[in-house]
Design an enzyme around this catalytic site. Structure first.
Site, PDB file in Angstrom:
ATOM      1  N   ASP A  12       0.795  -1.219   0.024  1.00 18.86           N
ATOM      2  CA  ASP A  12       0.090  -0.156   0.095  1.00 18.86           C
ATOM      3  C   ASP A  12       0.967   1.333  -0.024  1.00 18.86           C
ATOM      4  O   ASP A  12       1.863   1.177   0.420  1.00 18.86           O
ATOM      5  CB  ASP A  12      -0.989  -0.028   1.326  1.00 18.86           C
ATOM      6  N   HIS A  29       3.439   3.190  -8.722  1.00 21.26           N
ATOM      7  CA  HIS A  29       3.162   1.858  -9.009  1.00 21.26           C
ATOM      8  C   HIS A  29       4.707   1.213  -9.722  1.00 21.26           C
ATOM      9  O   HIS A  29       4.889   0.090  -9.470  1.00 21.26           O
ATOM     10  CB  HIS A  29       1.989   1.757  -9.807  1.00 21.26           C
ATOM     11  N   LEU A 123      11.846 -20.124  -2.928  1.00 19.77           N
ATOM     12  CA  LEU A 123      11.100 -19.169  -2.614  1.00 19.77           C
ATOM     13  C   LEU A 123       9.759 -19.456  -3.240  1.00 19.77           C
ATOM     14  O   LEU A 123       9.729 -19.539  -4.593  1.00 19.77           O
ATOM     15  CB  LEU A 123      11.529 -17.714  -2.685  1.00 19.77           C
TER      16      LEU A 123
END
Length: 237
Positions: A12, A29, A123
């Site tokens: 966020d 972004h 991962l």
């Protein structure tokens, strides 16, 4: 330092971060996406096995046409770039959410990325795209009903049954949830999976959330007295 097996993050603050610098939201972004690449590498270095991030919610379609189009362009570039990132980090990538709302070329990129990275295991990286937890649960229930009609699903429905129909089937629940940029809500994110998760909220916007901030969150996690149903977690495991 005991590192969480699974960290979930709500990314966020990209737009507000860009605005504070006199730049368009799209700039935020882009920088947020670049930071995500770095955090994936850091998470792997620290020993995190599962990382799940909230990138685009079912509610994000309500944003301005210009911003949504910019995000779609960003997704197109990132999904292709993520092929190299997954190989570099030996990282398996899975998209959770409902990709059917995206254009076909984005859906194809998702399929190619998941297929390319399916055997990597250092991962496990889950990206929530067109994701909303209520939507996820609704879709899961509908699939369960379909399987009941077909005779595939029989007997009593348990918590394990429901979990197996969610987008995160086979993925352990998060140990730690991090939300950046000061908001104190879940925003329809992993509502089922976060039942026993520790929460960490920070005012730092996502583009500024670097390694030291992730380490700080993990240190706070280590201060928690982890209990499940009143039973303290065995820290020796």
């Amino acid at each position: 330092m005991r590192v969480p097996n699974h960290i979930a993050i709500i990314l966020d603050g990209n737009g507000r971060w860009a605005k504070s610098k006199g730049m368009p939201r799209s700039y935020g972004h882009v920088k947020g996406c670049e930071n995500l690449e770095d955090i994936c590498e850091v998470a792997k270095e620290l020993g995190v096995k599962y990382l799940t991030v909230y990138a685009f919610s079912t509610e994000n379609w309500k944003r301005s046409k210009e911003e949504v189009e910019g995000l779609m362009k960003l997704f197109r570039n990132y999904l292709k770039k993520c092929i190299k990132i997954s190989k570099k980090n030996n990282m398996r990538v899975k998209i959770i959410g409902d990709p059917s709302a995206f254009d076909e070329d984005i859906q194809q990129s998702i399929r190619e990325l998941e297929e390319f990275s399916k055997d990597f295991d250092d991962l496990h990286f889950q990206i929530a795209l067109n994701y909303g937890s209520r939507d996820e649960i609704t879709r899961a229930v509908n699939r369960m009903l379909e399987d009941q009609k077909k005779g595939i699903l029989t007997g009593e429905v348990t918590e394990e049954t429901i979990s197996s129909y969610l987008d995160t089937a086979g993925i352990p629940d998060p140990d730690l949830l991090i939300r950046t940029s000061g908001e104190l809500r879940l925003s329809n994110y992993l509502l089922w999976q976060l039942a026993y998760t520790e929460f960490y909220f920070t005012d730092v916007p996502w583009p500024d959330f670097k390694k030291k901030e992730l380490v700080k969150a993990i240190e706070k996690y280590n201060e928690r007295d982890r209990r499940y149903g009143g039973v303290k977690e065995d820290t020796n495991v």
